[in-house]
Design an enzyme around this catalytic site. Structure first.
Site, PDB file in Angstrom:
ATOM      1  N   ASN A   8      36.500  46.325  28.864  1.00 48.30           N
ATOM      2  CA  ASN A   8      37.675  45.471  29.081  1.00 48.30           C
ATOM      3  C   ASN A   8      37.737  44.360  28.036  1.00 48.30           C
ATOM      4  OD1 ASN A   8      39.333  46.369  31.328  1.00 48.30           O
ATOM      5  ND2 ASN A   8      37.501  46.095  32.564  1.00 48.30           N
ATOM      6  N   ARG A  59      23.956  28.448  40.815  1.00 44.48           N
ATOM      7  CA  ARG A  59      25.243  28.971  40.326  1.00 44.48           C
ATOM      8  C   ARG A  59      26.082  27.850  39.727  1.00 44.48           C
ATOM      9  NH1 ARG A  59      27.305  33.986  43.760  1.00 44.48           N
ATOM     10  NH2 ARG A  59      25.296  34.741  44.462  1.00 44.48           N
ATOM     11  N   ASN A 101      40.642  37.565  36.713  1.00 42.11           N
ATOM     12  CA  ASN A 101      39.624  38.578  36.997  1.00 42.11           C
ATOM     13  C   ASN A 101      40.290  39.945  37.054  1.00 42.11           C
ATOM     14  OD1 ASN A 101      36.973  39.530  37.790  1.00 42.11           O
ATOM     15  ND2 ASN A 101      37.774  39.776  39.861  1.00 42.11           N
ATOM     16  N   HIS A 103      39.704  43.686  38.808  1.00 43.60           N
ATOM     17  CA  HIS A 103      38.952  44.285  39.914  1.00 43.60           C
ATOM     18  C   HIS A 103      39.401  45.734  40.097  1.00 43.60           C
ATOM     19  CE1 HIS A 103      36.617  44.332  43.606  1.00 43.60           C
ATOM     20  NE2 HIS A 103      37.636  44.932  44.185  1.00 43.60           N
ATOM     21  N   GLU A 136      38.415  30.473  45.351  1.00 42.05           N
ATOM     22  CA  GLU A 136      37.065  30.376  45.920  1.00 42.05           C
ATOM     23  C   GLU A 136      36.686  31.569  46.791  1.00 42.05           C
ATOM     24  OE1 GLU A 136      35.863  26.546  47.424  1.00 42.05           O
ATOM     25  OE2 GLU A 136      37.182  25.543  45.983  1.00 42.05           O
ATOM     26  N   VAL A 138      36.283  35.453  47.315  1.00 42.72           N
ATOM     27  CA  VAL A 138      36.073  36.570  46.385  1.00 42.72           C
ATOM     28  C   VAL A 138      37.228  37.570  46.450  1.00 42.72           C
ATOM     29  CG1 VAL A 138      34.575  38.541  45.846  1.00 42.72           C
ATOM     30  CG2 VAL A 138      33.564  36.323  46.428  1.00 42.72           C
ATOM     31  N   ASP A 139      37.792  37.870  45.285  1.00 41.90           N
ATOM     32  CA  ASP A 139      38.853  38.862  45.116  1.00 41.90           C
ATOM     33  C   ASP A 139      40.058  38.598  46.013  1.00 41.90           C
ATOM     34  OD1 ASP A 139      37.381  40.219  43.162  1.00 41.90           O
ATOM     35  OD2 ASP A 139      36.364  41.449  44.654  1.00 41.90           O
TER      36      ASP A 139
END
Length: 187
Positions: A8, A59, A101, A103, A136, A138-139
Site C-alpha cells: 500500500n 504506546r 487507515n 482496512h 480512538e 479501532v476501525d
C-alpha cells in the site's frame, strides 16, 4: 506508517509519482526492522525511519516519537498503510481528521485483526476494503472510500487477500486526496 510488505505504501508513492495523487510521500515510518516496506522505501528513494514498538516503554511514547517524526518532515496527512499497532490519542489528536487507515473489510463488518479470516469464517459472499479516518475506537472512524470484493467458493486466505489488496491500492490514494481536499489542500 507500515509494518509489513509495504504494497500500500508503494501504491501511494506510485500514485503520487504518476500524477494521480497531487502529493508527495515525505516519510515512511516502519516498526519492524527489515520489513518489506523498508526495502521498498530504499528502492524508491523515500526517506524512512524505524520506530520499533518493542523498544518503547508505552504506546503513548511510541506515538509521541511518531508525532515528532511527522512534524519534523512537515507531514500534512498521515496514512496507516498496514500499521499493525493500535494508536493512542497522542497520535490521533496530533493529526485529527488527517490520520487515514486502510482496512481489509467493508467496515463496520470484521473490525480488528485478521478481517479476511473473519470474513471467510463467517461465510459471507461479499467483503472488501475500507479507507477511513482514525478515531480512538479501532476501525470505527468516518468512512472515506470502500470497495467491494466477492468471496469466491474456492477462496482461501491468500487468494481473497490478494483481490482485496488490489482494491486497497486503488482506493487508498482516493482517500488521501479526499482528506487533503477537506483540509483545503490540493488533492
Amino acid at each position: 506508517m507500515a509494518s509489513g510488505s509495504g504494497s500500500n505504501f508503494e501504491a501511494l508513492v506510485q500514485a503520487c509519482r504518476g500524477g494521480h495523487l497531487h502529493a508527495e510521500v515525505a516519510l515512511l515510518v516502519v516498526n519492524n526492522p527489515g520489513c518489506g516496506a523498508q526495502a521498498r522505501a530504499e528502492r524508491l528513494g523515500v526517506p524512512w525511519q524505524l520506530h520499533d514498538h518493542r523498544t518503547q516503554p508505552s504506546r503513548e511514547q511510541l506515538d509521541q516519537a511518531l508525532v515528532k517524526a511527522f512534524r519534523g518532515a512537515a507531514v500534512d496527512v498521515v496514512v496507516m498503510a498496514g500499521w499493525m499497532r493500535v494508536v493512542t490519542p497522542t497520535l490521533i489528536g496530533a493529526f485529527a481528521e488527517r490520520l487515514v487507515n486502510i482496512h481489509p473489510s467493508l467496515l463496520p463488518s470484521f473490525r480488528g485483526l485478521d478481517a479476511v479470516g473473519q470474513a471467510l469464517a463467517a461465510g459471507v459472499t461479499l467483503t472488501g476494503c475500507t479507507a477511513h479516518l482514525v478515531c480512538e475506537e479501532v476501525d470505527a472512524g468516518r468512512i472515506l472510500v470502500q470497495a467491494a470484493v466477492p468471496v469466491l467458493s474456492d477462496d482461501d486466505h491468500a487468494s481473497l487477500s490478494a483481490r482485496i489488496q488490489r482494491q486497497e491500492h486503488r482506493i487508498l490514494p482516493l482517500a488521501v486526496a479526499l482528506t487533503a481536499q477537506q483540509l483545503g489542500e490540493p488533492g
